[in-house]
Design an enzyme around this catalytic site. Structure first.
Site, PDB file in Angstrom:
ATOM      1  N   GLU A 287       1.317  -4.194   1.655  1.00  0.00           N
ATOM      2  CA  GLU A 287       0.576  -3.026   2.159  1.00  0.00           C
ATOM      3  C   GLU A 287       0.481  -2.071   0.979  1.00  0.00           C
ATOM      4  O   GLU A 287       1.499  -1.656   0.454  1.00  0.00           O
ATOM      5  CB  GLU A 287       1.345  -2.333   3.282  1.00  0.00           C
ATOM      6  CG  GLU A 287       1.973  -3.251   4.296  1.00  0.00           C
ATOM      7  CD  GLU A 287       1.009  -3.645   5.383  1.00  0.00           C
ATOM      8  OE1 GLU A 287      -0.030  -2.978   5.495  1.00  0.00           O
ATOM      9  OE2 GLU A 287       1.289  -4.618   6.084  1.00  0.00           O
ATOM     10  N   CYS A 321      -0.065   7.188   2.461  1.00  0.00           N
ATOM     11  CA  CYS A 321      -1.089   6.201   2.121  1.00  0.00           C
ATOM     12  C   CYS A 321      -2.348   6.475   2.927  1.00  0.00           C
ATOM     13  O   CYS A 321      -3.443   6.133   2.528  1.00  0.00           O
ATOM     14  CB  CYS A 321      -0.568   4.797   2.377  1.00  0.00           C
ATOM     15  SG  CYS A 321       0.072   4.606   4.025  1.00  0.00           S
TER      16      CYS A 321
HETATM   17  P1  NAD Z   1       5.504   1.843  -5.998  1.00  0.00           P
HETATM   18  O1  NAD Z   1       4.551   0.692  -6.002  1.00  0.00           O
HETATM   19  O2  NAD Z   1       5.679   2.592  -7.260  1.00  0.00           O
HETATM   20  O3  NAD Z   1       6.938   1.342  -5.552  1.00  0.00           O
HETATM   21  C1  NAD Z   1       7.162   0.609  -4.364  1.00  0.00           C
HETATM   22  C2  NAD Z   1       8.436  -0.191  -4.517  1.00  0.00           C
HETATM   23  O4  NAD Z   1       8.237  -1.233  -5.484  1.00  0.00           O
HETATM   24  C3  NAD Z   1       9.619   0.629  -5.006  1.00  0.00           C
HETATM   25  O5  NAD Z   1      10.776   0.235  -4.312  1.00  0.00           O
HETATM   26  C4  NAD Z   1       9.689   0.244  -6.469  1.00  0.00           C
HETATM   27  O6  NAD Z   1      10.973   0.409  -7.028  1.00  0.00           O
HETATM   28  C5  NAD Z   1       9.324  -1.229  -6.396  1.00  0.00           C
HETATM   29  N1  NAD Z   1       8.926  -1.868  -7.667  1.00  0.00           N
HETATM   30  C6  NAD Z   1       8.449  -1.285  -8.799  1.00  0.00           C
HETATM   31  N2  NAD Z   1       8.206  -2.222  -9.733  1.00  0.00           N
HETATM   32  C7  NAD Z   1       8.519  -3.419  -9.197  1.00  0.00           C
HETATM   33  C8  NAD Z   1       8.469  -4.763  -9.653  1.00  0.00           C
HETATM   34  N3  NAD Z   1       8.028  -5.088 -10.873  1.00  0.00           N
HETATM   35  N4  NAD Z   1       8.862  -5.747  -8.813  1.00  0.00           N
HETATM   36  C9  NAD Z   1       9.288  -5.453  -7.569  1.00  0.00           C
HETATM   37  N5  NAD Z   1       9.355  -4.206  -7.087  1.00  0.00           N
HETATM   38  C10 NAD Z   1       8.982  -3.195  -7.878  1.00  0.00           C
HETATM   39  O7  NAD Z   1       5.025   2.808  -4.801  1.00  0.00           O
HETATM   40  P2  NAD Z   1       5.689   4.178  -4.324  1.00  0.00           P
HETATM   41  O8  NAD Z   1       5.409   5.227  -5.346  1.00  0.00           O
HETATM   42  O9  NAD Z   1       7.087   3.975  -3.892  1.00  0.00           O
HETATM   43  O10 NAD Z   1       4.829   4.473  -3.005  1.00  0.00           O
HETATM   44  C11 NAD Z   1       3.563   5.037  -3.042  1.00  0.00           C
HETATM   45  C12 NAD Z   1       2.493   3.975  -2.857  1.00  0.00           C
HETATM   46  O11 NAD Z   1       2.718   3.260  -1.658  1.00  0.00           O
HETATM   47  C13 NAD Z   1       1.099   4.543  -2.714  1.00  0.00           C
HETATM   48  O12 NAD Z   1       0.211   3.739  -3.453  1.00  0.00           O
HETATM   49  C14 NAD Z   1       0.815   4.416  -1.222  1.00  0.00           C
HETATM   50  O13 NAD Z   1      -0.549   4.363  -0.885  1.00  0.00           O
HETATM   51  C15 NAD Z   1       1.519   3.159  -0.901  1.00  0.00           C
HETATM   52  N6  NAD Z   1       1.817   3.059   0.536  1.00  0.00           N
HETATM   53  C16 NAD Z   1       1.095   2.193   1.311  1.00  0.00           C
HETATM   54  C17 NAD Z   1       1.350   2.107   2.682  1.00  0.00           C
HETATM   55  C18 NAD Z   1       0.579   1.174   3.576  1.00  0.00           C
HETATM   56  O14 NAD Z   1       0.990   0.971   4.711  1.00  0.00           O
HETATM   57  N7  NAD Z   1      -0.507   0.581   3.120  1.00  0.00           N
HETATM   58  C19 NAD Z   1       2.343   2.904   3.239  1.00  0.00           C
HETATM   59  C20 NAD Z   1       3.066   3.775   2.416  1.00  0.00           C
HETATM   60  C21 NAD Z   1       2.803   3.831   1.058  1.00  0.00           C
END
Ligand code: NAD
Length: 520
Positions: A287, A321
């Site tokens: 997501e 999001c």
């Molecule tokens: P992010 O992608 O920076 O991080 C998400 C998670 O991924 C964190 O736990 C992070 O530590 C981890 N991560 C980072 N690098 C990684 C790697 N190489 N391998 C595995 N995991 C890794 O996102 P964020 O800043 O935590 O959240 C904001 C984003 O989330 C926005 O883009 C928002 O739109 C999205 N979001 C989407 C939904 C939805 O339902 N579609 C809901 C909430 C947030």
């Protein structure tokens, strides 16, 4: 017996003194106990590491919520091994019994709503009502997925051919890696984790760095639910150090990810590569982000539309999001709408979220603050600034992660600010000559998560229903605030793989179907 029908947990009612008093009390209690070392939790044991990361209050960065131990590849291996071992028994526990664990977890959250919400107020800068809604959504996921598993857990007879008895049923796919964002720190984590667990998949859970103390609360929740050791493992760590290792691990079968498009696409790509010793195809449930639009028709109720846009764009500082980052306004009403919107935006109060008088608080951390400021600059270069609420000197002096609420006009679809997700309180206003053009603009990004339209015209609402192509569309309502079941949530295109959390098709992604046919 059977369970009562699913119902959403009610929102906070601050007309009640007890509800208003609960927050300062829970926050004061938290301040007395927080700040210590937060260990990992693997196979029923706390595990400490030498590497730690401080999680701080974004309104007051000197205030530390906890020094969170950081898993490296070794801890990830231990957690996956524990989950693999637990899978052998957990997958065969009756679905009703697995569902029971979720209902107990829900009870724990209901009993501790204010303490759970207070944690978010201090750790990610959520307003009281928003924090309580997040805990409420976590409760909803637990209650809903418990019922869903009971529904799916009954073997289904297939066909009626004489001389044979055919049954279709499901089993859990295996170890699930759950990788969560910080913005709905409890709801999204609990949603993904509980879906995996109720399906029979033990979990290695990695919260985001800036919400790892909220993440640790899941340990207490599952302990209260009496989950067997190894079924839930709490493994915070730096994405850059252990993220790939967790995703690549040959014994991981499902990866449930919510976060940015960049990380989500990287995970999909890596998970497609079969590793030595791997025995199953990995399923990725991703997501991702959005660039959500609200269309304002020329006959819209402007009182409703202005409030809806304001709340969708700036609630929780635009860090949802589902947040509105583009408002597409029909030409004939553009000036009137913009005047009303900018007036309203000028009255918004900025300050620490623990004070309920403030409409907008800090963004989640210093990195987010820098990122938003970069986009404010881009917005200023590309459009005409309509509102920029500079952060006061007093607030700046606190060191808090504040950014100016920004509204920029004269934006067209080829501008960066109309295409890239900012994830902060920056709103673009775009002009459309008619409904055809408004729909074309709304659909003109690579994302397809949420959208909304304010209109009094049945014909235009009907057109939006058909032609405004997003995962969740709201007619005469804000684009945010999805509720479990009623507004099953999720997008497509670059916003996600098309599944709906809190909806009837969600659990199937964590399950392998089996069919047994007996010659009778
Ligand atoms: P992010 O992608 O920076 O991080 C998400 C998670 O991924 C964190 O736990 C992070 O530590 C981890 N991560 C980072 N690098 C990684 C790697 N190489 N391998 C595995 N995991 C890794 O996102 P964020 O800043 O935590 O959240 C904001 C984003 O989330 C926005 O883009 C928002 O739109 C999205 N979001 C989407 C939904 C939805 O339902 N579609 C809901 C909430 C947030």
């Amino acid at each position: 017996g059977g369970l009562p029908r699913f119902k959403n947990f009610p929102p906070a009612d601050f007309t009640l003194a007890a509800e208003r008093d609960a927050y300062p009390a829970s926050i004061a209690k938290l301040r007395k106990t927080m700040g210590g070392t937060v260990p990992l939790y693997i196979n029923g044991q706390d595990v400490t590491t030498a590497d730690t990361l401080d999680s701080y209050n974004p309104a007051l960065p000197s205030e530390i919520l906890g020094s969170v131990c950081q898993a490296g590849v070794e801890e990830v291996d231990r957690a996956v091994e524990a989950a693999s071992a637990a899978y052998l028994t957990w997958r065969d526990v009756a679905p009703e019994e697995r569902a029971e664990a979720l209902l107990k977890a829900a009870q724990y959250l209901k009993d501790n709503v204010h303490d759970m919400a207070a944690l978010q107020v201090l750790e990610v800068g959520k307003q009281w009502d928003q924090a309580q809604a997040d805990v409420g959504e976590a409760i909803d996921f637990l209650e809903y997925y418990a019922r869903e598993m009971i529904r799916l857990g009954k073997p289904r007879r297939m066909g009626r051919a004489p001389g044979e008895m055919s049954h279709l049923f499901y089993q859990g796919k295996g170890v699930a890696a759950v990788i969560a964002p910080w913005n709905f720190p409890m709801a999204i984590s609990v949603g993904m984790v509980s879906a995996a667990i109720v399906c029979g998949n033990p979990v290695v859970y990695k919260p985001a760095g800036s919400s790892s103390c909220v993440g640790r609360a899941l340990v207490d929740m599952w302990k209260a639910a009496g989950l067997p050791d190894g079924v839930f493992n709490y493994c915070p760590g730096r994405g850059s150090v252990m993220g790939d290792h967790l995703v690549d691990h040959p014994e991981v079968s499902v990866i449930a990810f919510t976060g940015s498009m960049e990380v989500g696409l990287r995970i999909q790509e890596r998970a497609a590569k079969v590793q030595p010793g791997q025995q199953q195809c990995k399923r990725v449930i991703a997501e991702m982000g959005g660039k959500n639009a609200i269309i304002i028709d020329d006959d819209a109720d402007l009182d409703e539309a202005v409030l809806g846009v304001l709340y969708s764009a700036f609630g929780f500082q635009g860090q949802k999001c589902s947040a509105c980052s583009r408002v597409v306004v029909l030409d004939s009403i553009y000036d009137r709408f913009v005047e009303r919107l900018t007036e309203a935006a000028k009255s918004v109060k900025l300050g620490p979220s623990e004070n309920p008088a403030n409409y907008m608080g800090p963004v989640v951390d210093k990195a987010a603050q820098q990122n938003v400021l970069r986009y404010v600059k881009i917005a200023e270069e590309e459009g005409r600034v309509l509102v920029k609420r500079e952060v006061s000197e007093d607030l700046k002096a606190t060191g808090g992660c504040y950014v100016p609420l920004t509204i920029v006009g004269d934006i067209t679809r080829d501008h960066r600010i109309a295409q890239e997700e900012v994830f902060g309180p920056v709103l673009s206003v775009m002009r459309a000559k008619d409904m055809d053009e408004a729909l074309a603009i709304a659909n003109s990004t690579k994302f397809a998560l949420t959208g909304a339209i304010y209109s009094r015209s049945p014909r235009n609402l009907e057109r939006a229903y058909k032609e405004f192509r997003v995962g969740n569309l709201y007619l005469n309502k804000p684009s945010v605030g999805a509720l479990v079941e009623r507004h099953a949530f999720g997008g497509f295109k670059m916003s996600g793989v098309g599944s709906k959390s809190g909806g009837p098709d969600y659990l199937l992604q964590f399950l392998d179907p089996r069919l047994v046919c007996e010659n009778t």
